[in-house]
Motif scaffolding. Structure first.
Motif, PDB file in Angstrom:
ATOM      1  N   GLY A   1       5.211 -24.181 -16.982  1.00  0.00           N
ATOM      2  CA  GLY A   1       6.289 -25.144 -17.053  1.00  0.00           C
ATOM      3  C   GLY A   1       7.338 -25.035 -15.966  1.00  0.00           C
ATOM      4  N   GLY A   2       7.086 -24.265 -14.922  1.00  0.00           N
ATOM      5  CA  GLY A   2       8.015 -24.221 -13.792  1.00  0.00           C
ATOM      6  C   GLY A   2       9.303 -23.478 -14.049  1.00  0.00           C
ATOM      7  N   TYR A   3       9.288 -22.486 -14.922  1.00  0.00           N
ATOM      8  CA  TYR A   3      10.508 -21.737 -15.235  1.00  0.00           C
ATOM      9  C   TYR A   3      11.109 -21.059 -14.008  1.00  0.00           C
ATOM     10  N   PHE A   4      10.267 -20.518 -13.138  1.00  0.00           N
ATOM     11  CA  PHE A   4      10.776 -19.757 -11.998  1.00  0.00           C
ATOM     12  C   PHE A   4      11.162 -20.635 -10.808  1.00  0.00           C
ATOM     13  N   ALA A   5      10.814 -21.908 -10.853  1.00  0.00           N
ATOM     14  CA  ALA A   5      11.020 -22.780  -9.688  1.00  0.00           C
ATOM     15  C   ALA A   5      12.471 -22.840  -9.216  1.00  0.00           C
ATOM     16  N   PRO A   6      13.469 -22.971 -10.112  1.00  0.00           N
ATOM     17  CA  PRO A   6      14.843 -23.129  -9.624  1.00  0.00           C
ATOM     18  C   PRO A   6      15.367 -21.940  -8.817  1.00  0.00           C
ATOM     19  N   VAL A   7      14.834 -20.761  -9.054  1.00  0.00           N
ATOM     20  CA  VAL A   7      15.369 -19.559  -8.391  1.00  0.00           C
ATOM     21  C   VAL A   7      14.361 -18.912  -7.453  1.00  0.00           C
ATOM     22  N   LEU A   8      13.230 -19.564  -7.239  1.00  0.00           N
ATOM     23  CA  LEU A   8      12.155 -18.902  -6.495  1.00  0.00           C
ATOM     24  C   LEU A   8      12.571 -18.534  -5.080  1.00  0.00           C
ATOM     25  N   SER A   9      13.238 -19.427  -4.386  1.00  0.00           N
ATOM     26  CA  SER A   9      13.639 -19.126  -3.002  1.00  0.00           C
ATOM     27  C   SER A   9      14.549 -17.909  -2.929  1.00  0.00           C
ATOM     28  N   GLU A  10      15.524 -17.837  -3.831  1.00  0.00           N
ATOM     29  CA  GLU A  10      16.437 -16.694  -3.840  1.00  0.00           C
ATOM     30  C   GLU A  10      15.712 -15.404  -4.189  1.00  0.00           C
ATOM     31  N   LEU A  11      14.794 -15.462  -5.148  1.00  0.00           N
ATOM     32  CA  LEU A  11      14.043 -14.256  -5.514  1.00  0.00           C
ATOM     33  C   LEU A  11      13.207 -13.771  -4.334  1.00  0.00           C
ATOM     34  N   CYS A  12      12.570 -14.696  -3.642  1.00  0.00           N
ATOM     35  CA  CYS A  12      11.756 -14.310  -2.497  1.00  0.00           C
ATOM     36  C   CYS A  12      12.604 -13.679  -1.389  1.00  0.00           C
ATOM     37  N   GLU A  13      13.822 -14.169  -1.232  1.00  0.00           N
ATOM     38  CA  GLU A  13      14.669 -13.696  -0.139  1.00  0.00           C
ATOM     39  C   GLU A  13      15.405 -12.406  -0.474  1.00  0.00           C
ATOM     40  N   ARG A  14      15.812 -12.226  -1.734  1.00  0.00           N
ATOM     41  CA  ARG A  14      16.749 -11.152  -2.050  1.00  0.00           C
ATOM     42  C   ARG A  14      16.197 -10.041  -2.945  1.00  0.00           C
ATOM     43  N   PHE A  15      15.069 -10.246  -3.575  1.00  0.00           N
ATOM     44  CA  PHE A  15      14.508  -9.226  -4.460  1.00  0.00           C
ATOM     45  C   PHE A  15      14.167  -7.966  -3.671  1.00  0.00           C
TER      46      PHE A  15
END
Length: 382
Positions: free
Chosen positions: A110-124
């Protein structure tokens, strides 16, 4: 499920993970969003073998209590909300808590991670190896990102998902009529409108027709509208016309199907059912304070204003989960493809972008599934 059925399911998933999974212990970690239905622990264990589970996030409206108890003894189980993955800082803090510094795969419905995916990829502090998405609704949410910040595999449009989609449509119709019967109503004799003529919506339309229901379809995609017309269904020119005479409205778009003003056009006594969550499909919040609401039977809510009333089934959520949402063993085809996609991500060499599992892998999954679940050939029941 019977013990022999569970044993067969475990053997099946063992064959799948042997074929696609890592040769040794899993190195990657995973967050798993899932419908935690009765048979799901076998799939959860298979995910753990491919990419060790950092946490299981059950979808809150589809949790089998026995399955939850079993999963909780072996894995971290956390509460899933949309809010958890709409705020960058909150999502990042959660991921750091569960898998700091590790390679992580996000398994989504259902796309739960979509809204924050860019930030997670950049900052995790670790590395997001990629996402595997199961649903058409989620597939669209990831496509809306434009350029994907990491690999995104989707099984939503896979041929292995077609049997599930077909059977989900049937289960939606079954559950809808079961709820109507609690009030002494039935489907035959009613005019029904299906909003959305995709994979599930088309199955709903055919299932309703088989029950003797007069079906009208509305889809804002003219290609799908033409397909519906070619299959013998009436096609409404717009949403207003579609619902104006409908005794039953089935919403199968995966996004907002009925807005506030649409409800006022429903005929008195019409029923409304959805294939997904109310927050996606129905603008029910806009009716608070306008319509009086009363529960008139289990999972049947009457909305009433002077001179007008209609019924919402299952609080606007997917009606089929009230009856287990079972599609039999066919769901295991899709789950195996999810595992195959996760295994490809776990290898760590997939380029950012949108991907599908290769046809060769799908054929191997289908062959393995048939060897375990084709009761015509094996003499065993599903």
């Amino acid at each position: 499920m019977e013990s022999f059925e569970l044993a067969r399911l475990d053997r099946y998933f063992r064959h799948i993970t042997d074929a696609f999974g890592p040769p040794g212990p899993a190195v990657a970690r995973s967050l798993l969003v899932t419908h935690l239905l009765a048979e799901r622990p076998s799939f959860v264990a298979a995910v753990d073998r491919v990419a060790g589970l950092a946490a299981v996030l059950p979808k809150p409206k589809s949790i089998d209590r026995a399955a939850l108890a079993q999963i909780t003894t072996a894995y971290h189980v956390d509460e899933l909300t949309r809010e958890l993955f709409t705020d960058d800082e909150r999502a990042l803090a959660y991921l750091e808590e569960r898998a700091a510094g590790q390679p992580v795969i996000l398994l989504d419905i259902g796309g739960y991670f979509a809204p924050v995916l860019s930030e997670l990829c950049e900052r995790f502090s670790g590395r997001i190896l990629g996402v595997v998405e199961d649903t058409e609704n989620g597939h669209r949410r990831y496509l809306d990102l434009g350029k994907a910040p990491c690999p995104v595999y989707s099984v939503a449009r896979s041929p292995l998902k077609q049997p599930e989609d077909h059977l989900v449509g049937q289960s939606i119709v079954f559950s809808t009529e079961a709820l109507m019967r609690t009030r002494g109503d039935i489907l035959p004799g009613r005019a029904a409108t299906v909003i959305g003529f995709g994979k599930i919506g088309s199955s709903i339309a055919r299932s309703l027709h088989a029950k003797g229901v007069r079906v009208t379809v509305y889809d804002d995609d003219p290609i799908r509208a033409a397909q519906a017309l070619s299959q013998g269904f009436g096609v409404a020119p717009n949403r207003y016309a579609a619902i104006a005479r409908a005794g039953m409205v089935m919403c199968a778009t995966g996004h907002l199907a009925l807005r506030r003003d649409d409800f006022a056009r429903l005929p008195n006594g019409a029923y409304v059912a959805s294939v997904t969550s109310s927050e996606d499909e129905l603008e029910l919040d806009a009716l608070d304070g306008v319509y009086q609401q009363a529960i008139v039977a289990d999972n049947v809510t009457r909305y009433e204003i002077t001179g007008h009333y209609f019924y919402i089934l299952a609080q606007g959520n997917a009606v089929n989960f009230l009856h287990g949402a079972s599609v039999g063993a066919f769901i295991f085809l899709v789950q195996a493809e999810i595992l195959a996609a996760a295994a490809r991500l776990a290898a760590g060499d997939v380029e950012p972008g949108y991907h599908e599992v290769p046809d060769g892998d799908r054929r191997l999954i289908a062959e393995t599934w048939l060897s375990h679940f084709n009761h015509t050939a094996t003499g065993a029941y599903l």
